[in-house]
Design a protein around this motif. Sequence first.
Motif, PDB file in Angstrom:
ATOM      1  N   ILE A 357       0.839  -1.208   0.000  1.00 25.56           N
ATOM      2  CA  ILE A 357       0.000   0.000   0.000  1.00 25.56           C
ATOM      3  C   ILE A 357       0.871   1.253   0.000  1.00 25.56           C
ATOM      4  N   SER A 358       1.958   1.232   0.764  1.00 30.61           N
ATOM      5  CA  SER A 358       2.839   2.405   0.867  1.00 30.61           C
ATOM      6  C   SER A 358       3.513   2.703  -0.471  1.00 30.61           C
ATOM      7  N   TYR A 359       4.012   1.655  -1.138  1.00 31.29           N
ATOM      8  CA  TYR A 359       4.649   1.882  -2.446  1.00 31.29           C
ATOM      9  C   TYR A 359       3.629   2.369  -3.461  1.00 31.29           C
ATOM     10  N   GLN A 360       2.421   1.828  -3.416  1.00 31.23           N
ATOM     11  CA  GLN A 360       1.367   2.274  -4.328  1.00 31.23           C
ATOM     12  C   GLN A 360       1.085   3.754  -4.133  1.00 31.23           C
ATOM     13  N   LYS A 361       0.998   4.171  -2.879  1.00 30.25           N
ATOM     14  CA  LYS A 361       0.730   5.586  -2.581  1.00 30.25           C
ATOM     15  C   LYS A 361       1.883   6.460  -3.059  1.00 30.25           C
ATOM     16  N   THR A 362       3.103   5.970  -2.901  1.00 32.96           N
ATOM     17  CA  THR A 362       4.281   6.727  -3.340  1.00 32.96           C
ATOM     18  C   THR A 362       4.223   6.991  -4.840  1.00 32.96           C
ATOM     19  N   ILE A 363       3.879   5.939  -5.605  1.00 30.58           N
ATOM     20  CA  ILE A 363       3.773   6.089  -7.062  1.00 30.58           C
ATOM     21  C   ILE A 363       2.611   7.008  -7.424  1.00 30.58           C
ATOM     22  N   GLU A 364       1.486   6.831  -6.763  1.00 28.07           N
ATOM     23  CA  GLU A 364       0.306   7.668  -7.048  1.00 28.07           C
ATOM     24  C   GLU A 364       0.605   9.145  -6.847  1.00 28.07           C
TER      25      GLU A 364
END
Length: 466
Positions: A357-364
Amino acid sequence: MPFSSDGNRNFPISKFESMLKTNDVYFFDADDFEDIIHHYLDLGKVALAKKAIKIGLEQHTSSTNLKLLLIEVLIFENRFDTAERMLDELAALETSNEEVYIQRANIYSKKDNHAMAIELLKEALVYAEDHADIYSLIGMEHLFLDNYSEAKDCFIKCLEEDPQDYSALYNIIYCFDFLEDHDGAITYLNTYLELNPYSEIGWHQMGKQFFHKKMLKEALAAFDFAIISDDTFVGAYLEKGKVLEKLGRYNEAIENYELTLGLDDPTSFAYLRIGKCHEKLGNDNIAKQYYYKTVHEDPLLDKGWIAITDFYLKQYNYQKAKYYINKALNIDSENIAYWKRCAEINKELHLYEEADISYQKTIELGNYELSTWTSWCDILIKIGEFDSAVHIMLQALEFYPNEALLEYRIAGLYYTLSDGIKGRFHLKNALADNYGKHSILKELFPSVFGRQTVKNIITDFKKASI
């Protein structure tokens, strides 16, 4: 002009406000009305300023200055037609009033016609006795047009008219910086300081130019001269501290940062730098206390939260690091640096779903660094989300075409998903991009690497390239 706070000048304001409360009508000189109006405009109380202008013009119907103040308010409210009609009337009566030209220029500036504004301001110069403010206005119009060289020349003229106009000096250096002409800035500041040897701002700006050029000893000397010129100049102590840090003189840097705490209200920047210096000196407990002070002083300063999180990361205290990065995210959930660290911490704690979830948010949020993509992919591999990992890697490939780190991962994923055709295609791409990195396949996909067909592709590629 800023309204003075002394009692004599405050009296018209209190008298005016008393009049508004009682509905009585008091008489004021035109000058008093100007002071009252300026006072309200400086405070941003436009409604009260308009009341003062209305009453002022009722009592002084022919006052040019009051009419010009009304025009200024009209322009502020984008009522350009009315303002221009009034300017036409004033221009017919006072052809040599520079304020008429200045306000016309203001209208054109607000309409984004900066070239015409400059021409009108040049006409104002012809009639003005004091040129400094007009040169400053012309300089600002050139900045709107990205004419940094012309803007710089205008601000230099402004400073020649008024050597104590430090806003002009800052603007001059801003232009030099934008033009990346640090040598030119140093040459100019040398000339300025020959005429103004005790200008703390001049020495401060000189120090910053030397610092940018990594001329640290020269920068240190310049900041010392700034402090000699004004031993209460907080900015000079802070900049001197930064130079001393670069020179590895951490105890001296701490002394300078600590001086600022006594000269003015403590700043989060000073606390942060003191903490960093103590950490470099190995004084971990003291460093930690200053990081706490940093985030307490300014909870919005992301560098403070990052410092305390990184402090615990270096100590492998991932639970503490997670606690503080979560506090930071509660304050600013859109901060990329926070989410990157959150992902790293969750990965170290083997909380892979949370790391995902954290990496997804970083990319978003717009962080497209290669390491972010690959780290996210590796987390998805750990939790068996192979389809999602492929999708992520194909996205990453759009940002980094012909990148072996991505191609090897995609190849391993397709083989894992029993799609040998695509796996072979991306493996060959990866080998062509960087044969030496094929160990990635062995690290992330040992079972795929152990397949004879995969070993044959790697061996054949090596033979073909010899």
